[in-house]
Write a protein that holds these residues in place. Structure first.
Motif, PDB file in Angstrom:
ATOM      1  N   ALA A   8     -18.013  11.936 -17.608  1.00 58.00           N
ATOM      2  CA  ALA A   8     -17.829  10.487 -17.490  1.00 58.00           C
ATOM      3  C   ALA A   8     -17.859   9.784 -18.841  1.00 58.00           C
ATOM      4  O   ALA A   8     -17.325   8.679 -18.987  1.00 58.00           O
ATOM      5  N   ARG A   9     -18.448  10.407 -19.844  1.00 53.15           N
ATOM      6  CA  ARG A   9     -18.504   9.807 -21.183  1.00 53.15           C
ATOM      7  C   ARG A   9     -17.203  10.016 -21.959  1.00 53.15           C
ATOM      8  O   ARG A   9     -17.007   9.401 -22.998  1.00 53.15           O
ATOM      9  N   GLY A  10     -16.371  10.944 -21.473  1.00 55.86           N
ATOM     10  CA  GLY A  10     -15.171  11.298 -22.206  1.00 55.86           C
ATOM     11  C   GLY A  10     -15.351  12.513 -23.089  1.00 55.86           C
ATOM     12  O   GLY A  10     -14.535  12.758 -23.980  1.00 55.86           O
ATOM     13  N   VAL A  11     -16.416  13.279 -22.852  1.00 52.84           N
ATOM     14  CA  VAL A  11     -16.642  14.519 -23.604  1.00 52.84           C
ATOM     15  C   VAL A  11     -15.998  15.672 -22.848  1.00 52.84           C
ATOM     16  O   VAL A  11     -16.363  15.951 -21.709  1.00 52.84           O
ATOM     17  N   CYS A  12     -15.021  16.314 -23.470  1.00 58.92           N
ATOM     18  CA  CYS A  12     -14.346  17.463 -22.865  1.00 58.92           C
ATOM     19  C   CYS A  12     -15.011  18.736 -23.366  1.00 58.92           C
ATOM     20  O   CYS A  12     -14.984  19.020 -24.567  1.00 58.92           O
ATOM     21  N   ARG A  13     -15.586  19.491 -22.454  1.00 59.87           N
ATOM     22  CA  ARG A  13     -16.239  20.752 -22.818  1.00 59.87           C
ATOM     23  C   ARG A  13     -15.269  21.895 -22.534  1.00 59.87           C
ATOM     24  O   ARG A  13     -14.825  22.086 -21.403  1.00 59.87           O
ATOM     25  N   ILE A  14     -14.934  22.638 -23.573  1.00 69.34           N
ATOM     26  CA  ILE A  14     -14.034  23.781 -23.469  1.00 69.34           C
ATOM     27  C   ILE A  14     -14.848  25.047 -23.668  1.00 69.34           C
ATOM     28  O   ILE A  14     -15.549  25.198 -24.681  1.00 69.34           O
ATOM     29  N   THR A  15     -14.763  25.949 -22.701  1.00 66.82           N
ATOM     30  CA  THR A  15     -15.517  27.199 -22.769  1.00 66.82           C
ATOM     31  C   THR A  15     -14.559  28.377 -22.735  1.00 66.82           C
ATOM     32  O   THR A  15     -13.791  28.534 -21.782  1.00 66.82           O
ATOM     33  N   LEU A  16     -14.592  29.194 -23.779  1.00 66.17           N
ATOM     34  CA  LEU A  16     -13.838  30.444 -23.770  1.00 66.17           C
ATOM     35  C   LEU A  16     -14.457  31.332 -22.691  1.00 66.17           C
ATOM     36  O   LEU A  16     -15.666  31.564 -22.699  1.00 66.17           O
ATOM     37  N   ASN A  17     -13.644  31.834 -21.776  1.00 69.94           N
ATOM     38  CA  ASN A  17     -14.199  32.454 -20.570  1.00 69.94           C
ATOM     39  C   ASN A  17     -13.726  33.900 -20.371  1.00 69.94           C
ATOM     40  O   ASN A  17     -13.220  34.262 -19.321  1.00 69.94           O
ATOM     41  N   ARG A  18     -13.926  34.700 -21.414  1.00 70.56           N
ATOM     42  CA  ARG A  18     -13.715  36.152 -21.302  1.00 70.56           C
ATOM     43  C   ARG A  18     -15.000  36.859 -21.742  1.00 70.56           C
ATOM     44  O   ARG A  18     -15.012  37.634 -22.708  1.00 70.56           O
ATOM     45  N   PRO A  19     -16.112  36.589 -21.069  1.00 72.91           N
ATOM     46  CA  PRO A  19     -17.390  37.138 -21.549  1.00 72.91           C
ATOM     47  C   PRO A  19     -17.427  38.661 -21.613  1.00 72.91           C
ATOM     48  O   PRO A  19     -18.107  39.231 -22.475  1.00 72.91           O
ATOM     49  N   ASP A  20     -16.681  39.326 -20.719  1.00 75.42           N
ATOM     50  CA  ASP A  20     -16.653  40.790 -20.736  1.00 75.42           C
ATOM     51  C   ASP A  20     -15.936  41.328 -21.963  1.00 75.42           C
ATOM     52  O   ASP A  20     -16.127  42.493 -22.356  1.00 75.42           O
ATOM     53  N   LYS A  21     -15.111  40.506 -22.597  1.00 78.00           N
ATOM     54  CA  LYS A  21     -14.396  40.872 -23.823  1.00 78.00           C
ATOM     55  C   LYS A  21     -14.934  40.086 -25.019  1.00 78.00           C
ATOM     56  O   LYS A  21     -14.284  40.004 -26.058  1.00 78.00           O
ATOM     57  N   HIS A  22     -16.128  39.531 -24.877  1.00 80.64           N
ATOM     58  CA  HIS A  22     -16.739  38.720 -25.929  1.00 80.64           C
ATOM     59  C   HIS A  22     -15.820  37.580 -26.380  1.00 80.64           C
ATOM     60  O   HIS A  22     -15.796  37.206 -27.551  1.00 80.64           O
TER      61      HIS A  22
END
Length: 268
Positions: A16-30
């Motif tokens: 709601a603040r306008g903060v876009c959180r981007i998460t790299l999502n290949r944890p099995d490949k680091h």
């Protein structure tokens, strides 16, 4: 708001603040890069640049690592490519990094673990970097017979030629304290929980700034860095402040300060 499904290579959610959180999502490949992840990052950073509801960006990794750089399977496949195919492949990575580096929105990297090779490139492209103490960094391309070519403009700009000469040539690992000493990291904290805690006041400070002014300030840095302080640069910077004073943000910001009220970008 832009959201992605949990099975995606990249998670993006705007609060709601306008903060876009981007998460790299290949944890099995680091969270290592492959063609698909590079494409997702490029399209997401391109979208963010134009998204009116995004004020700031947080970039981090799922699992134990921030990003291990190039996926070994992807790199092995690339070794069989013809020159033209390798060039196009490298250009996609270069374009993605450029899009992050020049993003008009403030970017904050939360380095939750290892950042290797291209992962260091992502870190170098972000405006502000916080890292956990046990995060490890490396530019180990020479140990694979390669060079950190596409990430080099951003990494050298952040850590300087002196540090780059050491870490590009040795390929050795270095810790978060060393990364801070050379300017790659701004702040080091003890744990992942402390990373989130440390991010809160940084985001609060970023959200206090005028969006247009922040974009202009970022462009200003790129313009003056390394430039000769000659008549052209002095004229350019004078024109920039004159233009800013005449913007709605500039007028409202000064008036709000004098009237002891919130400016328009905080009034909501």
């Amino acid at each position: 708001m832009r959201q992605t499904a949990a099975q995606d290579l990249l998670l993006a959610e705007t609060d709601a603040r306008g903060v876009c959180r981007i998460t790299l999502n290949r944890p099995d490949k680091h969270n290592a890069f492959n063609d698909a992840l590079i494409g997702e990052l490029y399209s997401t950073f391109t979208w963010i640049a134009e998204a009116e509801d995004v004020r700031a960006v947080v970039l981090t990794g799922a699992g134990a690592s921030f990003s291990a750089g190039g996926d070994l399977g992807w790199m092995q496949q690339a070794a069989t490519y013809a020159y033209d195919d390798n060039l196009r492949d490298a250009e996609r990575l270069s374009n993605m990094l450029h899009t992050l580096n020049t993003c008009p929105k403030p970017t904050l990297a939360l380095v939750n673990g290892a950042a290797m090779g291209g992962g260091v490139g992502l870190v170098a492209c972000c405006d502000i970097v916080l890292a956990v103490a046990d995060a490890r960094f490396a530019l180990s391309e020479v140990r694979l017979g390669l060079t950190p070519a596409t990430i080099s403009p951003y990494v050298v700009a952040k850590m300087g030629q002196g540090a780059a000469r050491r870490y590009f040539l040795t390929g050795e690992r270095f810790d978060a304290a060393a990364a801070r000493a050379v300017g790659l990291v701004h702040e080091v904290v003890d744990t992942a929980d402390a990373l989130e805690t440390a991010a809160a006041p940084v985001l609060k400070a970023l959200l206090a700034g005028a969006p247009g002014a922040q974009a202009a300030a970022k462009d200003l840095i790129f313009t003056v860095d390394g430039a000769a302080i000659d008549a052209n640069l002095r004229e350019d910077t004078a024109e920039r402040i004159a233009q800013r004073r005449a913007t709605d943000e500039g007028r409202d910001g000064i008036a709000a300060f004098l009237e002891k009220r919130k400016p328009s970008w905080l009034a909501g």
